[in-house]
Scaffold this active site. Structure first.
Site, PDB file in Angstrom:
ATOM      1  N   SER A 135     -11.150  -3.221   0.470  1.00  0.00           N
ATOM      2  CA  SER A 135     -10.568  -2.980  -0.847  1.00  0.00           C
ATOM      3  C   SER A 135     -11.379  -3.639  -1.963  1.00  0.00           C
ATOM      4  O   SER A 135     -12.552  -3.322  -2.150  1.00  0.00           O
ATOM      5  CB  SER A 135      -9.117  -3.465  -0.833  1.00  0.00           C
ATOM      6  N   HIS A 159      -3.768   2.079   3.485  1.00  0.00           N
ATOM      7  CA  HIS A 159      -4.683   1.057   2.964  1.00  0.00           C
ATOM      8  C   HIS A 159      -4.672  -0.222   3.790  1.00  0.00           C
ATOM      9  O   HIS A 159      -5.695  -0.892   3.914  1.00  0.00           O
ATOM     10  CB  HIS A 159      -4.298   0.745   1.516  1.00  0.00           C
TER      11      HIS A 159
END
Length: 407
Positions: A175, A379
């Site tokens: 990320s 995610h």
């Protein structure tokens, strides 16, 4: 490639800071209250705590797993390849170990014979210190992920390489950690030479197809310079608290009737419908996340979403003219990223959209894409899924070991 004089000055400052650190480097006895250190020790792995000073005087705490108890029979004095792991936004070094010794990437690297380093960006649980500024003041939080890239990440990589007596390393990030990688390699391209291999999980640079609902709403109010973005910028965002830890122990524990709230929050942020999340980790995830950040990091991402470009922080026309000598922020030159990059992405990731990853890949000279073969992988599954070892971790290690056949 011709270097910008300001970049040369920055490099000299970094080298000077690094030299001063190495002259006084000490391995601290870790405190049991620090989650990363205590968890590693509880899993019977050795751990070292190191302090890194950035050129702008932030003080970062990073961790090292120098070896594995599973390799005690092997020569521990032999030079080992270095791997550095960098966390995402509102996260910390805990990300890489809370999945346990059999599945967490940090332990798997140590078991494979790597010298493992875990970074922590300014403002998170482990890096809330500055040489002159107190974290209770807004001046401490006057940074975005741009500064984390060109200052923090550069300083941490240099430090790990120097202490490990190596000239290159493997890099893994998730990320925002991937964003800071793109920032560093674009802004200070000589760092490309320090990369042995690069593995980016849920990479974020361009955000034209970003689908997180709060980003869509937030972008309307904070995606362009305004009085509101000025008022809300440079503030501490979501630090870990003792009340939160106490709540996590009840709400997210096994058998709690409210446990669905914990998994639901991760699904809301990272992508709905995942069946892969290791539910037994929810209590640990809740007690270590969110780990704190600056509101300016969020605002910077919202600016990318609105502008459709991967560029530096937009301070408004007047201040941009002073800082950048132009009315709009300069774009990051991703063509400067010369090292080969492996990017891992998925269909159900609200933060890292498939089209954005593939567009970024089209701009890089050397890239390999791996699209997760599950349509509901989100995610956070890149870190904490039940099958992350088989889907991602083994793949990364096997790829790295092609470079390190002496491991």
């Amino acid at each position: 490639m011709r270097r910008n004089p300001s970049n040369t000055v920055l490099t000299r400052l970094q080298l000077l800071m690094l030299l001063l650190q190495l002259l006084t480097v000490k391995i601290k006895v870790v405190d049991s209250h620090k989650v990363t250190a205590s968890l590693i020790l509880n899993h019977n792995y050795p751990v070292e705590e190191h302090t890194v000073h950035t050129p702008d005087d932030y003080i970062l705490t990073i961790y090292r797993i120098p070896t594995s108890p599973k390799r005690n029979h092997q020569n521990q004095t032999a030079e080992k390849p270095v791997v550095f792991l960098q966390h995402g936004i509102l996260c910390a070094s805990d990300d890489w170990i809370i999945n346990g010794p059999e599945t967490s990437l940090a332990y798997m690297f140590a078991d494979a014979g790597y010298d493992v380093w875990l970074g922590n960006a300014r403002g998170n649980t482990y890096s809330r210190q500055h040489k002159h500024i107190h974290p209770d003041t807004s001046d401490f939080w006057r940074f975005s992920w741009h500064e984390i890239g060109v200052y923090d990440l550069a300083a941490m990589l240099d430090y790990a390489l120097a202490v490990s007596q190596s000239n290159s390393l493997h890099f893994v990030a998730h990320s925002q950690g991937t964003t800071t990688f793109f920032v560093l390699m674009s802004s200070l391209p000589w760092y490309n030479e320090k990369m042995r291999s690069v593995h980016l999980l849920a990479p974020i640079a361009y955000m034209r197809n970003h689908s997180f609902i709060l980003s869509k709403l937030g972008g309307i109010f904070l995606g362009s310079p305004s009085i509101l973005s000025w008022v809300l910028g440079s503030k501490e965002l979501l630090p870990i608290t003792s009340v939160q830890k106490l709540m996590c122990g009840h709400v997210c524990s096994e058998g709690s009737m409210l446990k669905f709230l914990c998994s639901g929050l991760l699904d809301f942020i990272g992508g709905w419908g995942s069946r892969h999340l290791n539910q037994t980790l929810l209590k640990d995830v809740c007690s270590t996340h969110p780990a704190g950040a600056s509101t300016s990091q969020i605002i910077h991402y919202l600016q990318l979403y609105i502008s459709g470009d991967f560029r530096q922080y937009d301070h408004g026309r007047a201040k941009n003219e002073i800082i950048y000598q132009q009315p709009t922020p300069p774009s990051y030159n991703v063509q400067n990223i010369k090292c080969c990059v492996d990017m891992y992405y998925s269909d159900n990731d609200y933060m890292s959209a498939v089209k954005d990853v593939e567009y970024l890949a089209s701009l890089l000279p050397c890239v390999e894409l791996y699209r997760i073969p599950f349509d509901d992988w989100n995610h956070y599954d890149f870190l904490w899924s039940n099958n992350v070892k088989e889907v991602i971790n083994n793949k990364i290690i096997n790829k790295m070991m092609r470079y390190d056949d002496f491991v």
